[in-house]
Design a protein around this motif. Structure first.
Motif, PDB file in Angstrom:
ATOM      1  N   GLY A   1       0.813  -1.216   0.000  1.00 58.53           N
ATOM      2  CA  GLY A   1       0.000   0.000   0.000  1.00 58.53           C
ATOM      3  C   GLY A   1       0.842   1.258   0.000  1.00 58.53           C
ATOM      4  O   GLY A   1       0.426   2.293   0.536  1.00 58.53           O
ATOM      5  N   THR A   2       2.025   1.164  -0.597  1.00 62.07           N
ATOM      6  CA  THR A   2       2.928   2.317  -0.672  1.00 62.07           C
ATOM      7  C   THR A   2       3.269   2.589  -2.133  1.00 62.07           C
ATOM      8  O   THR A   2       2.880   1.843  -3.023  1.00 62.07           O
ATOM      9  N   SER A   3       4.028   3.626  -2.329  1.00 65.40           N
ATOM     10  CA  SER A   3       4.479   3.953  -3.683  1.00 65.40           C
ATOM     11  C   SER A   3       5.800   3.238  -3.979  1.00 65.40           C
ATOM     12  O   SER A   3       6.525   2.815  -3.069  1.00 65.40           O
ATOM     13  N   VAL A   4       6.093   3.120  -5.266  1.00 69.63           N
ATOM     14  CA  VAL A   4       7.386   2.569  -5.671  1.00 69.63           C
ATOM     15  C   VAL A   4       8.502   3.439  -5.092  1.00 69.63           C
ATOM     16  O   VAL A   4       9.497   2.925  -4.583  1.00 69.63           O
ATOM     17  N   ALA A   5       8.338   4.744  -5.143  1.00 70.46           N
ATOM     18  CA  ALA A   5       9.360   5.652  -4.618  1.00 70.46           C
ATOM     19  C   ALA A   5       9.612   5.390  -3.133  1.00 70.46           C
ATOM     20  O   ALA A   5      10.766   5.374  -2.682  1.00 70.46           O
ATOM     21  N   GLU A   6       8.554   5.158  -2.368  1.00 66.50           N
ATOM     22  CA  GLU A   6       8.714   4.885  -0.942  1.00 66.50           C
ATOM     23  C   GLU A   6       9.448   3.571  -0.718  1.00 66.50           C
ATOM     24  O   GLU A   6      10.293   3.465   0.173  1.00 66.50           O
ATOM     25  N   GLU A   7       9.151   2.570  -1.515  1.00 63.35           N
ATOM     26  CA  GLU A   7       9.859   1.291  -1.402  1.00 63.35           C
ATOM     27  C   GLU A   7      11.344   1.447  -1.724  1.00 63.35           C
ATOM     28  O   GLU A   7      12.196   0.859  -1.058  1.00 63.35           O
ATOM     29  N   VAL A   8      11.656   2.254  -2.733  1.00 62.27           N
ATOM     30  CA  VAL A   8      13.061   2.499  -3.078  1.00 62.27           C
ATOM     31  C   VAL A   8      13.757   3.239  -1.939  1.00 62.27           C
ATOM     32  O   VAL A   8      14.862   2.875  -1.531  1.00 62.27           O
ATOM     33  N   ARG A   9      13.107   4.266  -1.396  1.00 56.76           N
ATOM     34  CA  ARG A   9      13.698   5.002  -0.267  1.00 56.76           C
ATOM     35  C   ARG A   9      13.939   4.080   0.923  1.00 56.76           C
ATOM     36  O   ARG A   9      14.995   4.134   1.569  1.00 56.76           O
ATOM     37  N   SER A  10      12.991   3.199   1.194  1.00 52.31           N
ATOM     38  CA  SER A  10      13.123   2.258   2.303  1.00 52.31           C
ATOM     39  C   SER A  10      14.298   1.311   2.081  1.00 52.31           C
ATOM     40  O   SER A  10      15.093   1.047   2.998  1.00 52.31           O
ATOM     41  N   ALA A  11      14.423   0.803   0.867  1.00 49.13           N
ATOM     42  CA  ALA A  11      15.533  -0.098   0.549  1.00 49.13           C
ATOM     43  C   ALA A  11      16.874   0.615   0.701  1.00 49.13           C
ATOM     44  O   ALA A  11      17.839   0.044   1.221  1.00 49.13           O
ATOM     45  N   LEU A  12      16.944   1.861   0.248  1.00 49.88           N
ATOM     46  CA  LEU A  12      18.178   2.633   0.390  1.00 49.88           C
ATOM     47  C   LEU A  12      18.511   2.878   1.855  1.00 49.88           C
ATOM     48  O   LEU A  12      19.673   2.762   2.264  1.00 49.88           O
ATOM     49  N   THR A  13      17.519   3.200   2.648  1.00 51.53           N
ATOM     50  CA  THR A  13      17.728   3.418   4.084  1.00 51.53           C
ATOM     51  C   THR A  13      18.291   2.164   4.730  1.00 51.53           C
ATOM     52  O   THR A  13      19.248   2.223   5.513  1.00 51.53           O
ATOM     53  N   GLU A  14      17.719   1.006   4.393  1.00 57.60           N
ATOM     54  CA  GLU A  14      18.200  -0.263   4.942  1.00 57.60           C
ATOM     55  C   GLU A  14      19.624  -0.566   4.493  1.00 57.60           C
ATOM     56  O   GLU A  14      20.457  -1.022   5.289  1.00 57.60           O
ATOM     57  N   ARG A  15      19.931  -0.319   3.238  1.00 57.37           N
ATOM     58  CA  ARG A  15      21.278  -0.582   2.694  1.00 57.37           C
ATOM     59  C   ARG A  15      22.313   0.298   3.381  1.00 57.37           C
ATOM     60  O   ARG A  15      23.395  -0.160   3.758  1.00 57.37           O
ATOM     61  N   ILE A  16      22.006   1.575   3.541  1.00 59.86           N
ATOM     62  CA  ILE A  16      22.936   2.502   4.197  1.00 59.86           C
ATOM     63  C   ILE A  16      23.149   2.088   5.643  1.00 59.86           C
ATOM     64  O   ILE A  16      24.293   2.074   6.132  1.00 59.86           O
ATOM     65  N   ALA A  17      22.089   1.722   6.339  1.00 58.02           N
ATOM     66  CA  ALA A  17      22.218   1.280   7.736  1.00 58.02           C
ATOM     67  C   ALA A  17      23.093   0.040   7.832  1.00 58.02           C
ATOM     68  O   ALA A  17      23.930  -0.068   8.740  1.00 58.02           O
ATOM     69  N   ALA A  18      22.931  -0.886   6.902  1.00 55.94           N
ATOM     70  CA  ALA A  18      23.750  -2.103   6.910  1.00 55.94           C
ATOM     71  C   ALA A  18      25.214  -1.765   6.686  1.00 55.94           C
ATOM     72  O   ALA A  18      26.101  -2.347   7.327  1.00 55.94           O
ATOM     73  N   ARG A  19      25.503  -0.836   5.795  1.00 54.85           N
ATOM     74  CA  ARG A  19      26.888  -0.443   5.524  1.00 54.85           C
ATOM     75  C   ARG A  19      27.516   0.234   6.738  1.00 54.85           C
ATOM     76  O   ARG A  19      28.693   0.055   7.008  1.00 54.85           O
ATOM     77  N   ARG A  20      26.739   1.004   7.476  1.00 57.06           N
ATOM     78  CA  ARG A  20      27.260   1.659   8.677  1.00 57.06           C
ATOM     79  C   ARG A  20      27.693   0.642   9.723  1.00 57.06           C
ATOM     80  O   ARG A  20      28.593   0.897  10.505  1.00 57.06           O
ATOM     81  N   LYS A  21      27.048  -0.530   9.744  1.00 58.05           N
ATOM     82  CA  LYS A  21      27.352  -1.565  10.727  1.00 58.05           C
ATOM     83  C   LYS A  21      28.400  -2.565  10.229  1.00 58.05           C
ATOM     84  O   LYS A  21      28.837  -3.409  10.990  1.00 58.05           O
TER      85      LYS A  21
END
Length: 70
Positions: free
Chosen positions: A26-46
């Protein structure tokens, strides 16, 4: 928050799957992309190995910038 636009090319399969995920969530494609990027960046920080590579890259860039500033 200031935002920036990016153009990303994805395969047809990725586009279809991303659209299906967004529809199911129930979200937009853009929101899913932003979410994936947020998760990827968080993983790289750790990620310790990534952090070491990042520090090495920063040091190389610092040396190059110092040379250029001479």
């Amino acid at each position: 928050m200031t935002t920036r636009a990016f153009t990303v090319r994805v395969s047809e399969d990725q586009a279809e799957e991303l659209e299906a995920i967004a529809a199911a969530e129930g979200t937009s494609v853009a929101e899913e992309v932003r979410s994936a990027l947020t998760e990827r960046i968080a993983a790289r920080r750790k990620d310790g190995e990534f952090q070491a590579r990042l520090r090495a890259t920063m040091e190389r860039n610092r040396r190059v910038l110092d040379r250029l500033a001479e």
